[in-house]
Design an enzyme around this catalytic site. Structure first.
Site, short mmCIF file in Angstrom:
data_model
loop_
_atom_site.label_atom_id
_atom_site.label_comp_id
_atom_site.label_asym_id
_atom_site.label_seq_id
_atom_site.Cartn_x
_atom_site.Cartn_y
_atom_site.Cartn_z
N LEU A 143 0.80 -1.58 0.13
CA LEU A 143 0.04 -0.29 0.05
C LEU A 143 0.54 1.56 -0.17
O LEU A 143 0.63 2.34 0.36
CB LEU A 143 -0.71 0.38 1.02
CG LEU A 143 -2.56 -1.12 1.58
CD1 LEU A 143 -3.00 -1.08 2.77
CD2 LEU A 143 -2.43 -1.59 0.76
N CYS A 144 2.26 1.42 -0.13
CA CYS A 144 2.60 2.30 -0.52
C CYS A 144 3.19 3.15 0.41
O CYS A 144 3.07 4.63 0.15
CB CYS A 144 2.05 3.63 -1.54
SG CYS A 144 2.35 3.39 -3.32
#
Ligand SMILES: *Cc1c(COP(=O)(O)O)cnc(C)c1O
Length: 830
Positions: free
Chosen positions: A387-388
């Site tokens: 998810l960055c």
């Protein structure tokens, strides 16, 4: 209140049918609340494009002037959306939020003394990257740490400082305190600027910049996350902080002459902040579309306040539904990663994002890849993986830096199938609600999870071996006296500290024989047989620091330039020589070729070469993973394991049953690392005591357990009287239960003179080999200890996903006759 929300939801549901016809069979829960563009928006934008001619703004033509005028209007309108006074703020159009963050980073990088950078651990990857150009940087792992730093006295000298954080975590939607910006300005007396990443927040929340004194200096936005279309970002700059851009070295638009030329035509506006920062031609049509988007967004949803209330309402429903999903046995299905200081339904502390993982009814983790595949089939648009958000994910999943690197080098990437390692998920599932989400989306999603992931059958915890006598023993006779691993093949032992649950894998105990030393000329692995001083090289596994620490002891002290060398536990590919000098990078272990990768660092090679007086490299055996990883490079144990049969009290080679119905182990060739024979070697304390009594009776020197290079030493419990020891009882054991794990004994271990190397002094003795060969020789071969192999449990419970054993664990032994098998994977009670 609830009624108003339900009415609003019904209106959105109706709106969706009109505006988003393609959402009929799609449940859109993807990407930090990104709103889809609406039909009305595209129609309005297209009408504008058909009706007007917009020229490139860099000219005096009517079309160009029209463009300029419109852009200035949109700028003002955008500032208005955030209640930002145009006297106090300017806005710069960017491609996305990241581009805005990069503009700030460039300005600070170009300051004479560089900059100090502080960022919150919940930061998006795009904020984390700003550290790379900083002179110094610090990651704040908690809010408390930030608060403490804010109150601290003492400045940063004359160097400019920048503190950045997300207004809302893109990982789990937690909303961070907005008052930090004003407090930092006050407490740090202007020495530290603030950068607020509002990309995730404003997709579903208003942002109020009306109090300029306490507002962030820089606010990065992803406009497409609010409106869906156009693809545009913005950076709102507090004019009082604008001078930071004076030092910016880059001059946009092309050459300097062109800038001068532009300056003459646009002299009136040249001094404005945004014109000094916006390099090249603005995305003019996107900016026109933004105008249309703001109008349509207001018509459809009325305001960001309404969007905020609506999404907070939905998120609370979703969260409550997820945490109440239960398996038939009462255990929870969803493990939600929400912050302790945030609460769903409270839009000050929590945005409409739920990040979670699923558990099966054994309590083991469900693979994200599996969830994603099923979601795709059912047309749910959601996101899984890292998810960055590296800091947030590492904290939530309890992943140490070395584990993340190790997972990376074991082939784990964002969106990879192999996403449960050492019984820990390596990513999570994220569901984001946006302006167009409805209660129906929430219930469809909850139904989907119930349909595929709730298990109602009672869990069948079938151990691989079930004793006929199911009566639990009142007390056990044996326990694990010690556990040892030999991280570097043929070097010293590392004793697993008491109280530490140590991983058991198909290939043996965790970290056992992961490394070896290879001769620089031949590529052959070195062994104590030829280099007894290897015993004095003492590796230890430091999980805390994520390193293998190697120390020199005894007469090896001071032979090398240093007494210690550390090597990262993670097999980072950059550490290894690309094309090592050996054919295919192969090392030889007992004549077998294995794919060991040599470390390229001369420091490491010199350390070992000087210590041993032989030119060698350290090499790492490639990761095998958690049983599911790539096994291609694992050396497979050969069937040269001794087959034995019972003959009197002693199994001897020859007629050990070739296969056992359904028992994994004897027929399957097991991957093992660099240990010569089998995954795990078990010895018995009583047998060793018996051996040492005999050695001492002849006036010899007693042997320590280390010389046998055992992994597991099993001993009688102390409350058993000394006379009750049962030396060599292991000859008849067929299975072991250690703690909660099961092991199969594969046969006795054949010995050579290597057991005569004293592990403290590296001196060669005659014992224990001489006595052993007088007392434990069969068919010309000498045996001591038992080859042992872990039996995986056929379910996905945590015990099976991350099997561990500990010093002190109870040991139960089973004879051949004591277990029954059927022809499935598991042995069952008949
Ligand atoms: C989406 C997002 C970003 C990145 O935005 P881009 O527009 O893709 O550059 C940065 N931070 C947060 C919190 C986000 O949600």
């Amino acid at each position: 209140m609830e009624d108003a929300r339900i009415a609003y939801d019904a209106a959105i549901e109706a709106l969706r049918l009109r505006e988003y016809p393609m959402l009929q069979d799609t449940t859109y829960l993807d990407h930090a609340g990104t709103t889809l563009y609406a039909k009305s928006l595209i129609e309005r934008f297209s009408a504008d494009m058909v009706a007007n001619l917009y020229g490139n703004p860099h000219s005096a033509s009517n079309s160009s002037q029209l463009t300029t005028r419109r852009i200035e209007d949109v700028r003002l309108r955008l500032l208005g959306l955030f209640k930002a006074d145009p006297d106090e703020f300017d806005v710069v159009f960017t491609a996305n939020a990241t581009a805005g963050i990069k503009l700030v980073m460039e300005a600070f990088r170009d300051q004479e003394e560089g900059y100090w950078y502080g960022y919150h651990g919940d930061a998006h990857t795009s904020l984390v990257g700003v550290r790379e150009a900083a002179m110094q940087h610090r990651c704040f792992t908690t809010d408390a740490e930030v608060n403490q730093w804010v109150e601290e006295e003492g400045g940063l000298g004359t160097r400019a400082g920048l503190f950045a954080y997300p207004a809302q975590s893109n990982m789990n939607g937690r909303r961070l305190p907005l008052d930090w910006t004003g407090r930092i300005r006050l407490r740090k007396q202007g020495a530290v600027y603030t950068l607020l990443d509002a990309a995730a927040l404003v997709s579903t929340s208003p942002l109020d910049l009306s109090d300029a004194d306490n507002a962030p200096d820089f606010t990065a936005l992803s406009l497409y996350k609010i409106f869906g279309f156009p693809d545009l970002g913005a950076l709102v700059i507090r004019k009082a902080a604008g001078s930071i851009f004076d030092k910016r070295r880059y001059f946009g638009g092309g050459t300097v002459e062109m800038v001068v030329c532009l300056k003459e035509q646009w002299h009136a506006k040249k001094e404005t902040l945004h014109e000094r920062i916006e390099d090249g031609t603005l995305p003019i049509h996107s900016i026109m579309a933004l105008d249309a988007a703001m109008s349509v967004h207001e018509e459809l949803y009325s305001s960001l306040e309404e969007v905020s209330k609506h999404t907070a309402f939905l998120a609370a429903k979703l969260y409550n539904s997820l945490i109440s999903l239960k398996h038939g046995n009462g255990t929870s299905v969803c493990h939600v990663y929400n912050g302790s200081s945030s609460a769903y339904g409270d839009s000050k502390t929590q945005g409409p994002i739920v990040a979670f993982n699923l558990r099966n009814h054994h309590g083991g983790w469900v693979s994200n890849a599996e969830v994603e595949k099923l979601a795709a089939v059912r047309n749910f648009q959601l996101r899984t993986g890292g998810l960055c958000n590296p800091g947030g994910v590492a904290t939530s999943l309890d992943l140490a830096p070395w584990e993340m690197k190790e997972n990376f080098s074991a082939g784990q990437r964002c969106g990879n199938d192999n996403d449960i390692i050492r019984a820990k998920p390596t990513g999570m599932i994220r569901v984001s609600l946006g302006a167009m989400s409805t209660l129906k989306d929430v219930s469809l999603f909850v139904d989907f999870l119930s349909e595929f992931f709730i298990e109602n059958t009672p869990p069948l915890l079938v151990p691989p071996v079930v004793p006929l006598d199911t009566e639990p023993p009142t007390h056990s006779r044996l326990h694990v006296e010690s556990l040892s691993v030999y991280p570097i093949k043929s070097c010293g032992a590392f004793g697993v500290p008491p109280g530490v649950a140590w991983g058991v894998r198909r290939e043996g105990l965790a970290w056992d024989r992961e490394w070896c030393l290879v001769h620089q000329g031949t590529g052959a692995a070195l062994s104590q047989k030829r280099y007894p001083k290897m015993a004095l090289i003492r590796p230890s596994i430091d999980l805390e620091a994520g390193v293998l620490r190697v120390q020199l002891t005894g007469i090896l002290r001071d032979t090398a330039f240093a007494n210690e060398v550390t090597v990262p536990l993670s097999a980072d590919p950059r550490l290894f020589a690309k094309d090592s000098m050996y054919k295919d990078g192969n090392a030889q272990v007992c004549g077998d070729h294995i794919q060991a990768k040599t470390y390229r660092s001369p420091r490491i090679s010199t350390f070992f070469s000087q210590a041993l007086g032989v030119a060698c490299h350290l090499a790492r055996f490639p990761a095998v993973g958690n049983g599911s990883g790539p096994l291609a490079c694992a050396r497979h144990s050969k069937p040269h394991l001794q087959k034995s049969q019972k003959a009197g009290k002693m199994r001897v080679p020859g007629a050990f049953p070739e296969t056992r119905p359904g028992m994994p182990g004897m027929t399957v060739s097991k991957p093992i690392l660099l240990s010569n024979e089998s995954p795990i070697l078990t010895i018995s304390r009583s047998s060793l005591n018996r051996l040492n009594e005999m050695i001492k009776a002849e006036g010899g020197k007693a042997a320590q357990s280390e010389v046998f290079r055992a992994n597991v030493v099993v001993a009688e419990n102390p409350h058993y009287p000394p006379g009750a020891e049962q030396p060599y009882a292991e000859d008849d054991w067929r299975y072991l239960q250690i703690g909660q794990q099961y092991f199969e004994l594969l046969g006795p271990c054949r010995r050579c003179q290597m057991i005569c190397v004293d592990q403290q002094t590296a001196e060669r003795n005659q014992e224990p080999f001489v006595t052993l060969s007088k007392t434990r020789r069969f068919d010309g071969r000498v045996y001591f200890g038992e080859h042992t192999s872990h039996l995986a449990q056929g379910n996905s419970s945590p015990l099976a996903q991350n099997p561990t054993i500990m010093v002190g664990d109870t040991v139960r032994t089973y004879f051949e006759e004591e277990v029954h098998y059927d022809d499935t994977l598991h042995a069952l009670v008949s």
